[in-house]
Write an enzyme that holds these catalytic residues in place. Structure first.
Site, PDB file in Angstrom:
ATOM      1  N   THR A   1       0.613  -1.253   0.270  1.00 52.85           N
ATOM      2  CA  THR A   1       0.059  -0.030  -0.443  1.00 52.85           C
ATOM      3  C   THR A   1       0.860   0.815   0.195  1.00 52.85           C
ATOM      4  O   THR A   1       2.062   1.074   0.756  1.00 52.85           O
ATOM      5  CB  THR A   1      -1.288  -0.017   1.216  1.00 52.85           C
ATOM      6  OG1 THR A   1      -2.084   1.006   0.798  1.00 52.85           O
ATOM      7  CG2 THR A   1      -0.027   0.341   2.195  1.00 52.85           C
TER       8      THR A   1
ATOM      9  N   CYS B   1      -3.012   7.505   8.805  1.00 55.37           N
ATOM     10  CA  CYS B   1      -3.187   6.405   8.414  1.00 55.37           C
ATOM     11  C   CYS B   1      -2.507   5.488   9.027  1.00 55.37           C
ATOM     12  O   CYS B   1      -1.066   5.254   9.329  1.00 55.37           O
ATOM     13  CB  CYS B   1      -3.734   5.499   6.851  1.00 55.37           C
ATOM     14  SG  CYS B   1      -5.271   6.434   6.194  1.00 55.37           S
TER      15      CYS B   1
ATOM     16  N   HIS C   1      -5.157  -1.299   5.475  1.00 58.26           N
ATOM     17  CA  HIS C   1      -4.492   0.101   5.282  1.00 58.26           C
ATOM     18  C   HIS C   1      -6.202   0.495   6.240  1.00 58.26           C
ATOM     19  O   HIS C   1      -7.096   1.126   5.563  1.00 58.26           O
ATOM     20  CB  HIS C   1      -4.806   0.399   4.440  1.00 58.26           C
ATOM     21  CG  HIS C   1      -4.719   1.688   3.437  1.00 58.26           C
ATOM     22  ND1 HIS C   1      -3.347   2.429   2.672  1.00 58.26           N
ATOM     23  CD2 HIS C   1      -4.625   2.838   4.626  1.00 58.26           C
ATOM     24  CE1 HIS C   1      -3.306   3.139   2.596  1.00 58.26           C
ATOM     25  NE2 HIS C   1      -3.878   3.814   3.641  1.00 58.26           N
TER      26      HIS C   1
END
Lengths: 205, 149
Positions: free
Chosen positions: B21, B27, B44
Site C-alpha cells: 500500500t 492512516c 490500511h
C-alpha cells in the site's frame, strides 16, 4: 454525491461555484502580482466533487508534492489543501523568489514561507468570494506546510472529515507567469451539514 | 504476486504473495503474520474506532479491521496465538495544527487491542511527520518501508 455536472439542476450549482472561482482567481491574481512584482494570471476551475477516497488518483499517492493545509472555521468548518507537484513547486519558488527558473533543488524555510503565502492568497480569496456570495463569515487559520507523499497528506486531511462526509470539492488552479505556466490542485472539504447548507444557499443566490 | 491493499480495506493472503500500500500518513497499516501457517493479512486503516461510532463492519477503522483480519486468517487455518503484528504509519503530516492527532490515536488503539487479544507486536515504524509506503511479504513475514528523504 452532492453535485454532479451531468445531473439536471446540478449544472446551475456548478456554474455558481465557477462564478466564485472566477472572482477568487481575479482577486488572487492581483494579490500575487503585487507580492512578486510581476503579472500573474490565476485561473481556478471546478474539476468535480469526488469521494475523498477517490481524490488520490488525480495525483499518484507516492508522488512528492508541496501541500499547504489551511483550516477554516466560522459559519462553516472545513479546510483547504493546496497541492503542487514537486517540479511545479520548485519553479513556483524560483519565480516568487526572483531566481532563474531551474535554480531550486531543495526547499528552504523562505521557500516554504513563500508557498504558505500562496496558500493564504488562494484560500483567502476563495473563502472571501464564497463568504460574500453566501453572506457568511469564514475565518481562516494559519497555513501548515508539508513536502512529502501526496497520499499521506490528502488522507490525513480527509480522515479528519471521514466521519462526517466523504466528499471533497476539487479545483484545478492554473498560474500563468510571464515565462512559465504552473498547475496545482485545491481540495476543499467541509463537514456534511456545511456542504448541504452551502449547496442550499447557492440555490437561493 | 503483488496485491495492492486500498485505503480502508483488508486483504488476507498466503505464501508467495506480497501485499502493498502507498502514501500512508496518519492512516495505520497493520500486518498480521502466522509463521507456522504461512498466512498473512494487511489492513490500511484510517480511523481508530468504528465501535464507538456505532459502525460494525467497515474495515477503515482499526478495531473492526483487526477483528476482520483475525476472523479471515482463522478461517484459512491461522491461529491467533501464533500471530505476529507489525504497525506502520500513524504519522502527523501537519503537526502544528491538529485538533486531534489521528495518527497517534490509531496507533494507541491498535496496541490496546493487541494487548487485550494477546497478539505479539514485533515491529513498528510509527509517528513522525512523513509519509510511508509499505510492502509485506507473506512468504517471510518481512515488511519493507519506503519514505521520502
Amino acid at each position: 454525491m452532492w453535485l454532479q455536472a451531468n445531473k439536471k439542476g446540478e449544472k446551475m450549482k456548478l456554474e455558481k461555484l465557477n462564478q466564485i472561482n472566477k472572482q477568487a482567481a481575479l482577486s488572487a491574481s492581483a494579490a500575487l502580482s503585487k507580492l512578486i512584482g510581476q503579472d500573474v494570471s490565476i485561473s481556478m476551475a471546478t474539476v468535480e466533487v469526488k469521494k475523498v477516497e477517490e481524490v488520490k488518483p488525480l495525483i499518484g499517492a507516492e508522488e512528492i508534492v508541496a501541500g499547504i493545509y489551511l483550516p477554516v472555521t466560522g459559519a462553516v468548518k472545513g479546510a483547504t489543501l493546496l497541492v503542487f507537484p514537486k517540479d511545479s513547486t520548485f519553479i513556483l519558488c524560483d519565480l516568487m523568489m526572483k531566481r532563474p527558473v531551474g535554480t531550486t533543488r531543495k526547499l528552504t524555510e523562505l521557500d516554504e514561507s513563500a508557498l504558505k503565502e500562496v496558500g493564504n492568497i488562494l484560500s483567502g480569496n476563495y473563502f472571501t468570494a464564497l463568504g460574500n456570495k453566501l453572506q457568511i463569515k469564514i475565518i481562516e487559520h494559519i497555513p501548515n506546510f508539508s513536502f512529502d507523499m501526496f497520499g499521506a497528506m490528502a488522507t490525513q486531511v480527509t480522515n479528519q472529515f471521514a466521519l462526517k462526509t466523504d466528499e471533497a470539492l476539487v479545483l484545478q488552479v492554473h498560474f500563468k507567469f510571464r515565462s512559465k505556466e504552473i498547475t496545482g490542485y485545491m481540495l476543499l472539504l467541509f463537514e456534511l451539514e456545511q456542504i448541504e447548507a452551502i449547496v442550499s444557499a447557492l440555490e437561493k443566490v | 504476486v503483488n496485491t495492492e491493499v486500498k485505503m480502508g480495506k483488508v486483504v488476507v493472503s498466503n505464501n508467495g504473495v506480497c501485499l502493498s500500500t502507498t502514501g500512508v500518513g496518519s492512516c495505520l497499516v497493520i500486518t498480521l503474520f502466522d509463521p507456522q501457517a504461512r498466512l498473512g493479512a494487511m489492513a490500511h486503516t484510517m480511523l481508530p474506532s468504528g465501535a464507538s461510532h456505532g459502525v460494525s463492519h467497515s474495515t477503515k477503522y482499526v478495531d473492526l479491521a483487526i477483528d476482520a483480519m483475525i476472523t479471515q486468517l482463522e478461517a484459512l487455518g491461522a491461529s491467533t496465538k501464533n500471530l505476529e503484528a507489525k504497525l506502520v504509519g500513524g504519522a502527523n503530516m501537519f503537526p502544528h495544527d491538529q485538533e486531534h492527532d489521528i495518527g497517534a490515536e490509531n496507533v494507541a488503539k491498535a496496541k490496546k487491542i493487541f494487548k487485550k487479544k494477546g497478539i505479539q507486536l514485533i515491529g513498528e515504524a510509527v509517528g513522525g511527520s512523513h509519509g510511508r509506503s509499505v510492502e509485506f511479504s507473506v512468504t517471510s513475514g518481512g515488511v519493507t518501508i519506503k519514505i521520502n528523504i
